[in-house]
Motif scaffolding. Structure first.
Motif, short mmCIF file in Angstrom:
data_model
loop_
_atom_site.label_atom_id
_atom_site.label_comp_id
_atom_site.label_asym_id
_atom_site.label_seq_id
_atom_site.Cartn_x
_atom_site.Cartn_y
_atom_site.Cartn_z
N SER A 15 53.05 24.23 32.48
CA SER A 15 52.54 25.11 33.49
C SER A 15 52.96 26.43 33.07
O SER A 15 52.19 27.55 33.25
CB SER A 15 52.99 24.74 35.02
N PHE A 16 53.65 26.68 32.37
CA PHE A 16 54.23 27.96 32.03
C PHE A 16 53.49 28.63 31.02
O PHE A 16 53.18 29.75 30.96
CB PHE A 16 55.77 27.90 31.27
N ALA A 17 52.42 27.78 30.18
CA ALA A 17 51.38 28.24 29.48
C ALA A 17 50.27 28.52 30.18
O ALA A 17 49.21 28.98 29.40
CB ALA A 17 51.14 27.46 28.32
N LEU A 18 50.03 28.13 31.54
CA LEU A 18 48.69 28.33 32.09
C LEU A 18 48.69 29.63 33.10
O LEU A 18 49.86 29.62 33.77
CB LEU A 18 48.32 26.84 32.68
N PRO A 19 48.00 30.21 33.51
CA PRO A 19 47.68 31.14 34.34
C PRO A 19 47.99 30.77 35.68
O PRO A 19 47.42 29.72 36.03
CB PRO A 19 46.36 32.05 34.04
N SER A 20 48.46 31.49 36.39
CA SER A 20 48.73 31.14 37.96
C SER A 20 47.33 31.54 38.72
O SER A 20 47.18 31.32 40.09
CB SER A 20 49.85 31.69 38.58
N GLN A 21 46.53 32.54 38.04
CA GLN A 21 45.47 33.24 38.80
C GLN A 21 44.44 33.27 38.19
O GLN A 21 44.55 33.66 36.71
CB GLN A 21 45.99 34.41 39.53
N ILE A 22 43.21 33.01 38.52
CA ILE A 22 42.04 33.42 37.60
C ILE A 22 41.04 33.95 38.42
O ILE A 22 41.12 33.86 39.62
CB ILE A 22 41.17 31.87 37.13
N ALA A 23 39.97 34.64 37.83
CA ALA A 23 39.04 35.48 38.48
C ALA A 23 37.72 35.58 37.73
O ALA A 23 37.50 35.54 36.65
CB ALA A 23 39.53 36.92 38.63
N GLY A 24 36.60 35.79 38.67
CA GLY A 24 35.41 36.05 38.03
C GLY A 24 34.86 37.37 38.69
O GLY A 24 34.90 37.62 39.71
N GLN A 25 34.20 37.99 37.70
CA GLN A 25 33.73 39.43 38.35
C GLN A 25 32.43 39.69 37.70
O GLN A 25 31.92 39.38 36.66
CB GLN A 25 34.79 40.36 37.83
N ALA A 26 31.60 40.21 38.53
CA ALA A 26 30.22 40.60 38.25
C ALA A 26 29.76 42.05 38.93
O ALA A 26 30.25 42.16 39.92
CB ALA A 26 29.32 39.61 38.78
N SER A 27 29.00 42.87 38.19
CA SER A 27 28.72 43.98 38.76
C SER A 27 27.16 44.31 38.42
O SER A 27 26.50 43.69 37.25
CB SER A 27 29.38 45.24 38.19
N MET A 28 26.46 44.87 39.31
CA MET A 28 25.10 45.39 39.37
C MET A 28 24.79 46.65 39.89
O MET A 28 25.58 47.25 40.60
CB MET A 28 24.32 44.31 40.13
N LEU A 29 24.01 47.40 39.05
CA LEU A 29 23.52 48.62 39.53
C LEU A 29 22.54 48.37 40.75
O LEU A 29 21.60 47.71 40.41
CB LEU A 29 22.80 49.54 38.27
N LEU A 30 22.85 49.12 42.12
CA LEU A 30 21.81 48.94 43.06
C LEU A 30 20.88 49.88 42.77
O LEU A 30 20.99 51.04 42.61
CB LEU A 30 22.68 49.19 44.38
N GLY A 31 19.52 49.42 43.11
CA GLY A 31 18.26 50.21 43.02
C GLY A 31 17.70 50.68 44.64
O GLY A 31 18.88 50.81 45.27
N ASP A 32 16.67 50.96 44.81
CA ASP A 32 16.18 51.78 45.85
C ASP A 32 16.46 50.60 47.18
O ASP A 32 16.27 49.22 46.86
CB ASP A 32 14.90 51.98 45.95
#
Length: 162
Positions: free
Chosen positions: A143-160
């Protein structure tokens, strides 16, 4: 009889070699299998969070007219899409930040979300889905070699607004 005794005594030093070889080969293959399984589980969970964040960002493009309402629907959809995660890592931290893209970053308003402004000054929404306490979910041997937190992130430009 002396000859039979001699033949038996020459084999005696070789009796434990197979057990030692098996132990070394087993450790190598077990470590390899453990690494593949741990990495596969981590990659599966990470891609699931990434997909949830992308779905939330897409939902912000089509439902509500104001940036706060778009952020709220993005959080709702991303939370719904990440319900498959095991209960050990829940509640997930889901955030949606609506800001101005580019160097002039700041909070966005309905006026900056129009197509009349430059691309680097348009509104964008950034959806992040984080799972904490991953050490409780993954196998505990390394477990010392594995992360304690993971994340997914996405971004988009907003239109009208619709």
């Amino acid at each position: 009889m002396n000859r039979a005794h001699r033949r038996h005594s020459t084999r005696w030093p070789q009796r434990g070699v197979y057990a030692i070889e098996f132990a070394f080969v087993f450790l190598i293959f077990f470590s390899l299998l453990y690494g593949i399984l741990s990495y596969g589980m981590l990659l599966t969970f990470r891609m699931g969070l990434q997909n949830a964040a992308e779905d939330g960002a897409r939902a912000a493009l089509r439902y509500k007219p104001t940036p706060p309402e778009r952020a709220a629907i993005a959080i709702q959809v991303a939370t719904q899409r990440s319900q498959w995660m095991p209960s050990v890592v829940r509640p997930l931290e889901v955030t949606a930040l609506c800001s101005v893209a580019g160097a002039a970053a700041g909070p966005c308003s309905t006026a900056t979300c129009t197509s009349s402004v430059a691309w680097d000054q348009r509104c964008q929404i950034i959806v992040t889905v984080k799972a904490k306490r991953m050490e409780l979910l993954l196998p505990p041997i390394l477990s010392f070699a594995l992360p304690s937190q993971i994340a997914g992130q996405a971004s988009m430009l907003l239109g009208d607004p619709p």
